[in-house]
Design a protein around this motif. Sequence first.
Motif, short mmCIF file in Angstrom:
data_model
loop_
_atom_site.label_atom_id
_atom_site.label_comp_id
_atom_site.label_asym_id
_atom_site.label_seq_id
_atom_site.Cartn_x
_atom_site.Cartn_y
_atom_site.Cartn_z
N ASP A 148 24.44 -26.83 -32.47
CA ASP A 148 24.11 -27.39 -33.77
C ASP A 148 22.96 -28.36 -33.63
O ASP A 148 22.96 -29.43 -34.18
N SER A 149 21.97 -27.97 -32.79
CA SER A 149 20.97 -28.95 -32.38
C SER A 149 19.72 -28.97 -33.22
O SER A 149 18.92 -29.87 -33.11
N CYS B 141 17.65 -29.05 -36.80
CA CYS B 141 17.73 -29.31 -38.22
C CYS B 141 17.20 -28.12 -39.00
O CYS B 141 16.26 -27.46 -38.59
N SER B 142 17.79 -27.86 -40.15
CA SER B 142 17.32 -26.76 -40.99
C SER B 142 17.41 -27.18 -42.43
O SER B 142 17.96 -28.22 -42.79
N ASP C 298 20.93 -28.14 -43.88
CA ASP C 298 21.67 -29.35 -43.54
C ASP C 298 22.01 -30.11 -44.81
O ASP C 298 21.22 -30.17 -45.75
N ASP D 293 23.75 -36.13 -45.77
CA ASP D 293 24.08 -36.44 -44.38
C ASP D 293 22.81 -36.45 -43.55
O ASP D 293 22.59 -35.61 -42.71
N SER D 294 21.94 -37.40 -43.81
CA SER D 294 20.63 -37.41 -43.16
C SER D 294 20.50 -38.60 -42.24
O SER D 294 21.21 -39.58 -42.36
N ALA E 82 20.64 -32.22 -35.88
CA ALA E 82 21.28 -32.46 -37.16
C ALA E 82 22.14 -33.72 -37.04
O ALA E 82 22.53 -34.12 -35.94
N ASN F 299 25.27 -34.43 -37.80
CA ASN F 299 26.58 -34.24 -37.18
C ASN F 299 26.47 -34.07 -35.68
O ASN F 299 27.33 -34.54 -34.92
N THR F 300 25.42 -33.39 -35.24
CA THR F 300 25.20 -33.22 -33.81
C THR F 300 24.91 -34.56 -33.15
O THR F 300 25.46 -34.87 -32.10
#
Length: 255
Positions: free
Chosen positions: A47-48, A50-51, A54, A58-59, A116, A118-119
């Motif tokens: 989950d590495s 960013c896309s 996302d 949650d930034s 991301a 969460n990652t």
Amino acid sequence: MPANNALNNEEDHRDTNTPDASCDASTDTDASKGTDNEGDDKGADDDSVCSDDDAGDDSLPSAAPAETEASAEEDIGKKINQLRLAKGYSQRKLAKLAGLTNTSISSIERNKVSPAVNTLKAILTVLGSDLTTFFSDEWKEPKARVVVTPKDLLELSEAGSRVSLKQVYNCSTTKNLGFLIETYQPNSSTEEKIAHEGEEIGTVIEGKILIRVEETTYLLNQGDSYVIDTMKPHTFINPSDSITRIVSAHTPTTY
């Protein structure tokens, strides 16, 4: 690579991991070459990157000016690397504990991808930090040492392991070369078929070692040296009843 005798050997295991160690840093966190036996990173949740998918709320924390935001993003990989090294974790161990792949951690630390949120949270939790501390203005880089004493070496193997990998780490954030002092107890080995980006060179300073690279095994005696492409699966085995000691260097510094 040294032109040594090729031998056939049964399967062995390279078994290395990492206890905590620390450098003087401004955060209260602990934060590298250790190797956990996580196979080929199959099944890990990568989950590495960013896309556009996302979650919008949650930034990552960012400053208003674009230049400041870009600068903070560029520092993410370096900061994670500092925290991991101070903790005494290999990329493999951090990836395993954070539920990611070794490739993901390597790419994040080298700022090839932006994690991301969460990652990043998962990584920082493992390293004993959080987003607020990570993006704090009080963050300071640890001061690099010139002299590294035996007590300053990072032990990258688990307690009780019969293979000791001590990393010469001086808290520098700009070094391009990693250096290890390795000790193999009689009839011990590293985990089976390690593979990571880079190149490794070393010299046997005591005893003997078998190095299996893909399907070929080489026997090195005291005074022999080796150079291997670490992208190829490899295993180190001490086949003797005596201790083996090796000094080695590798690039890049993280893997």
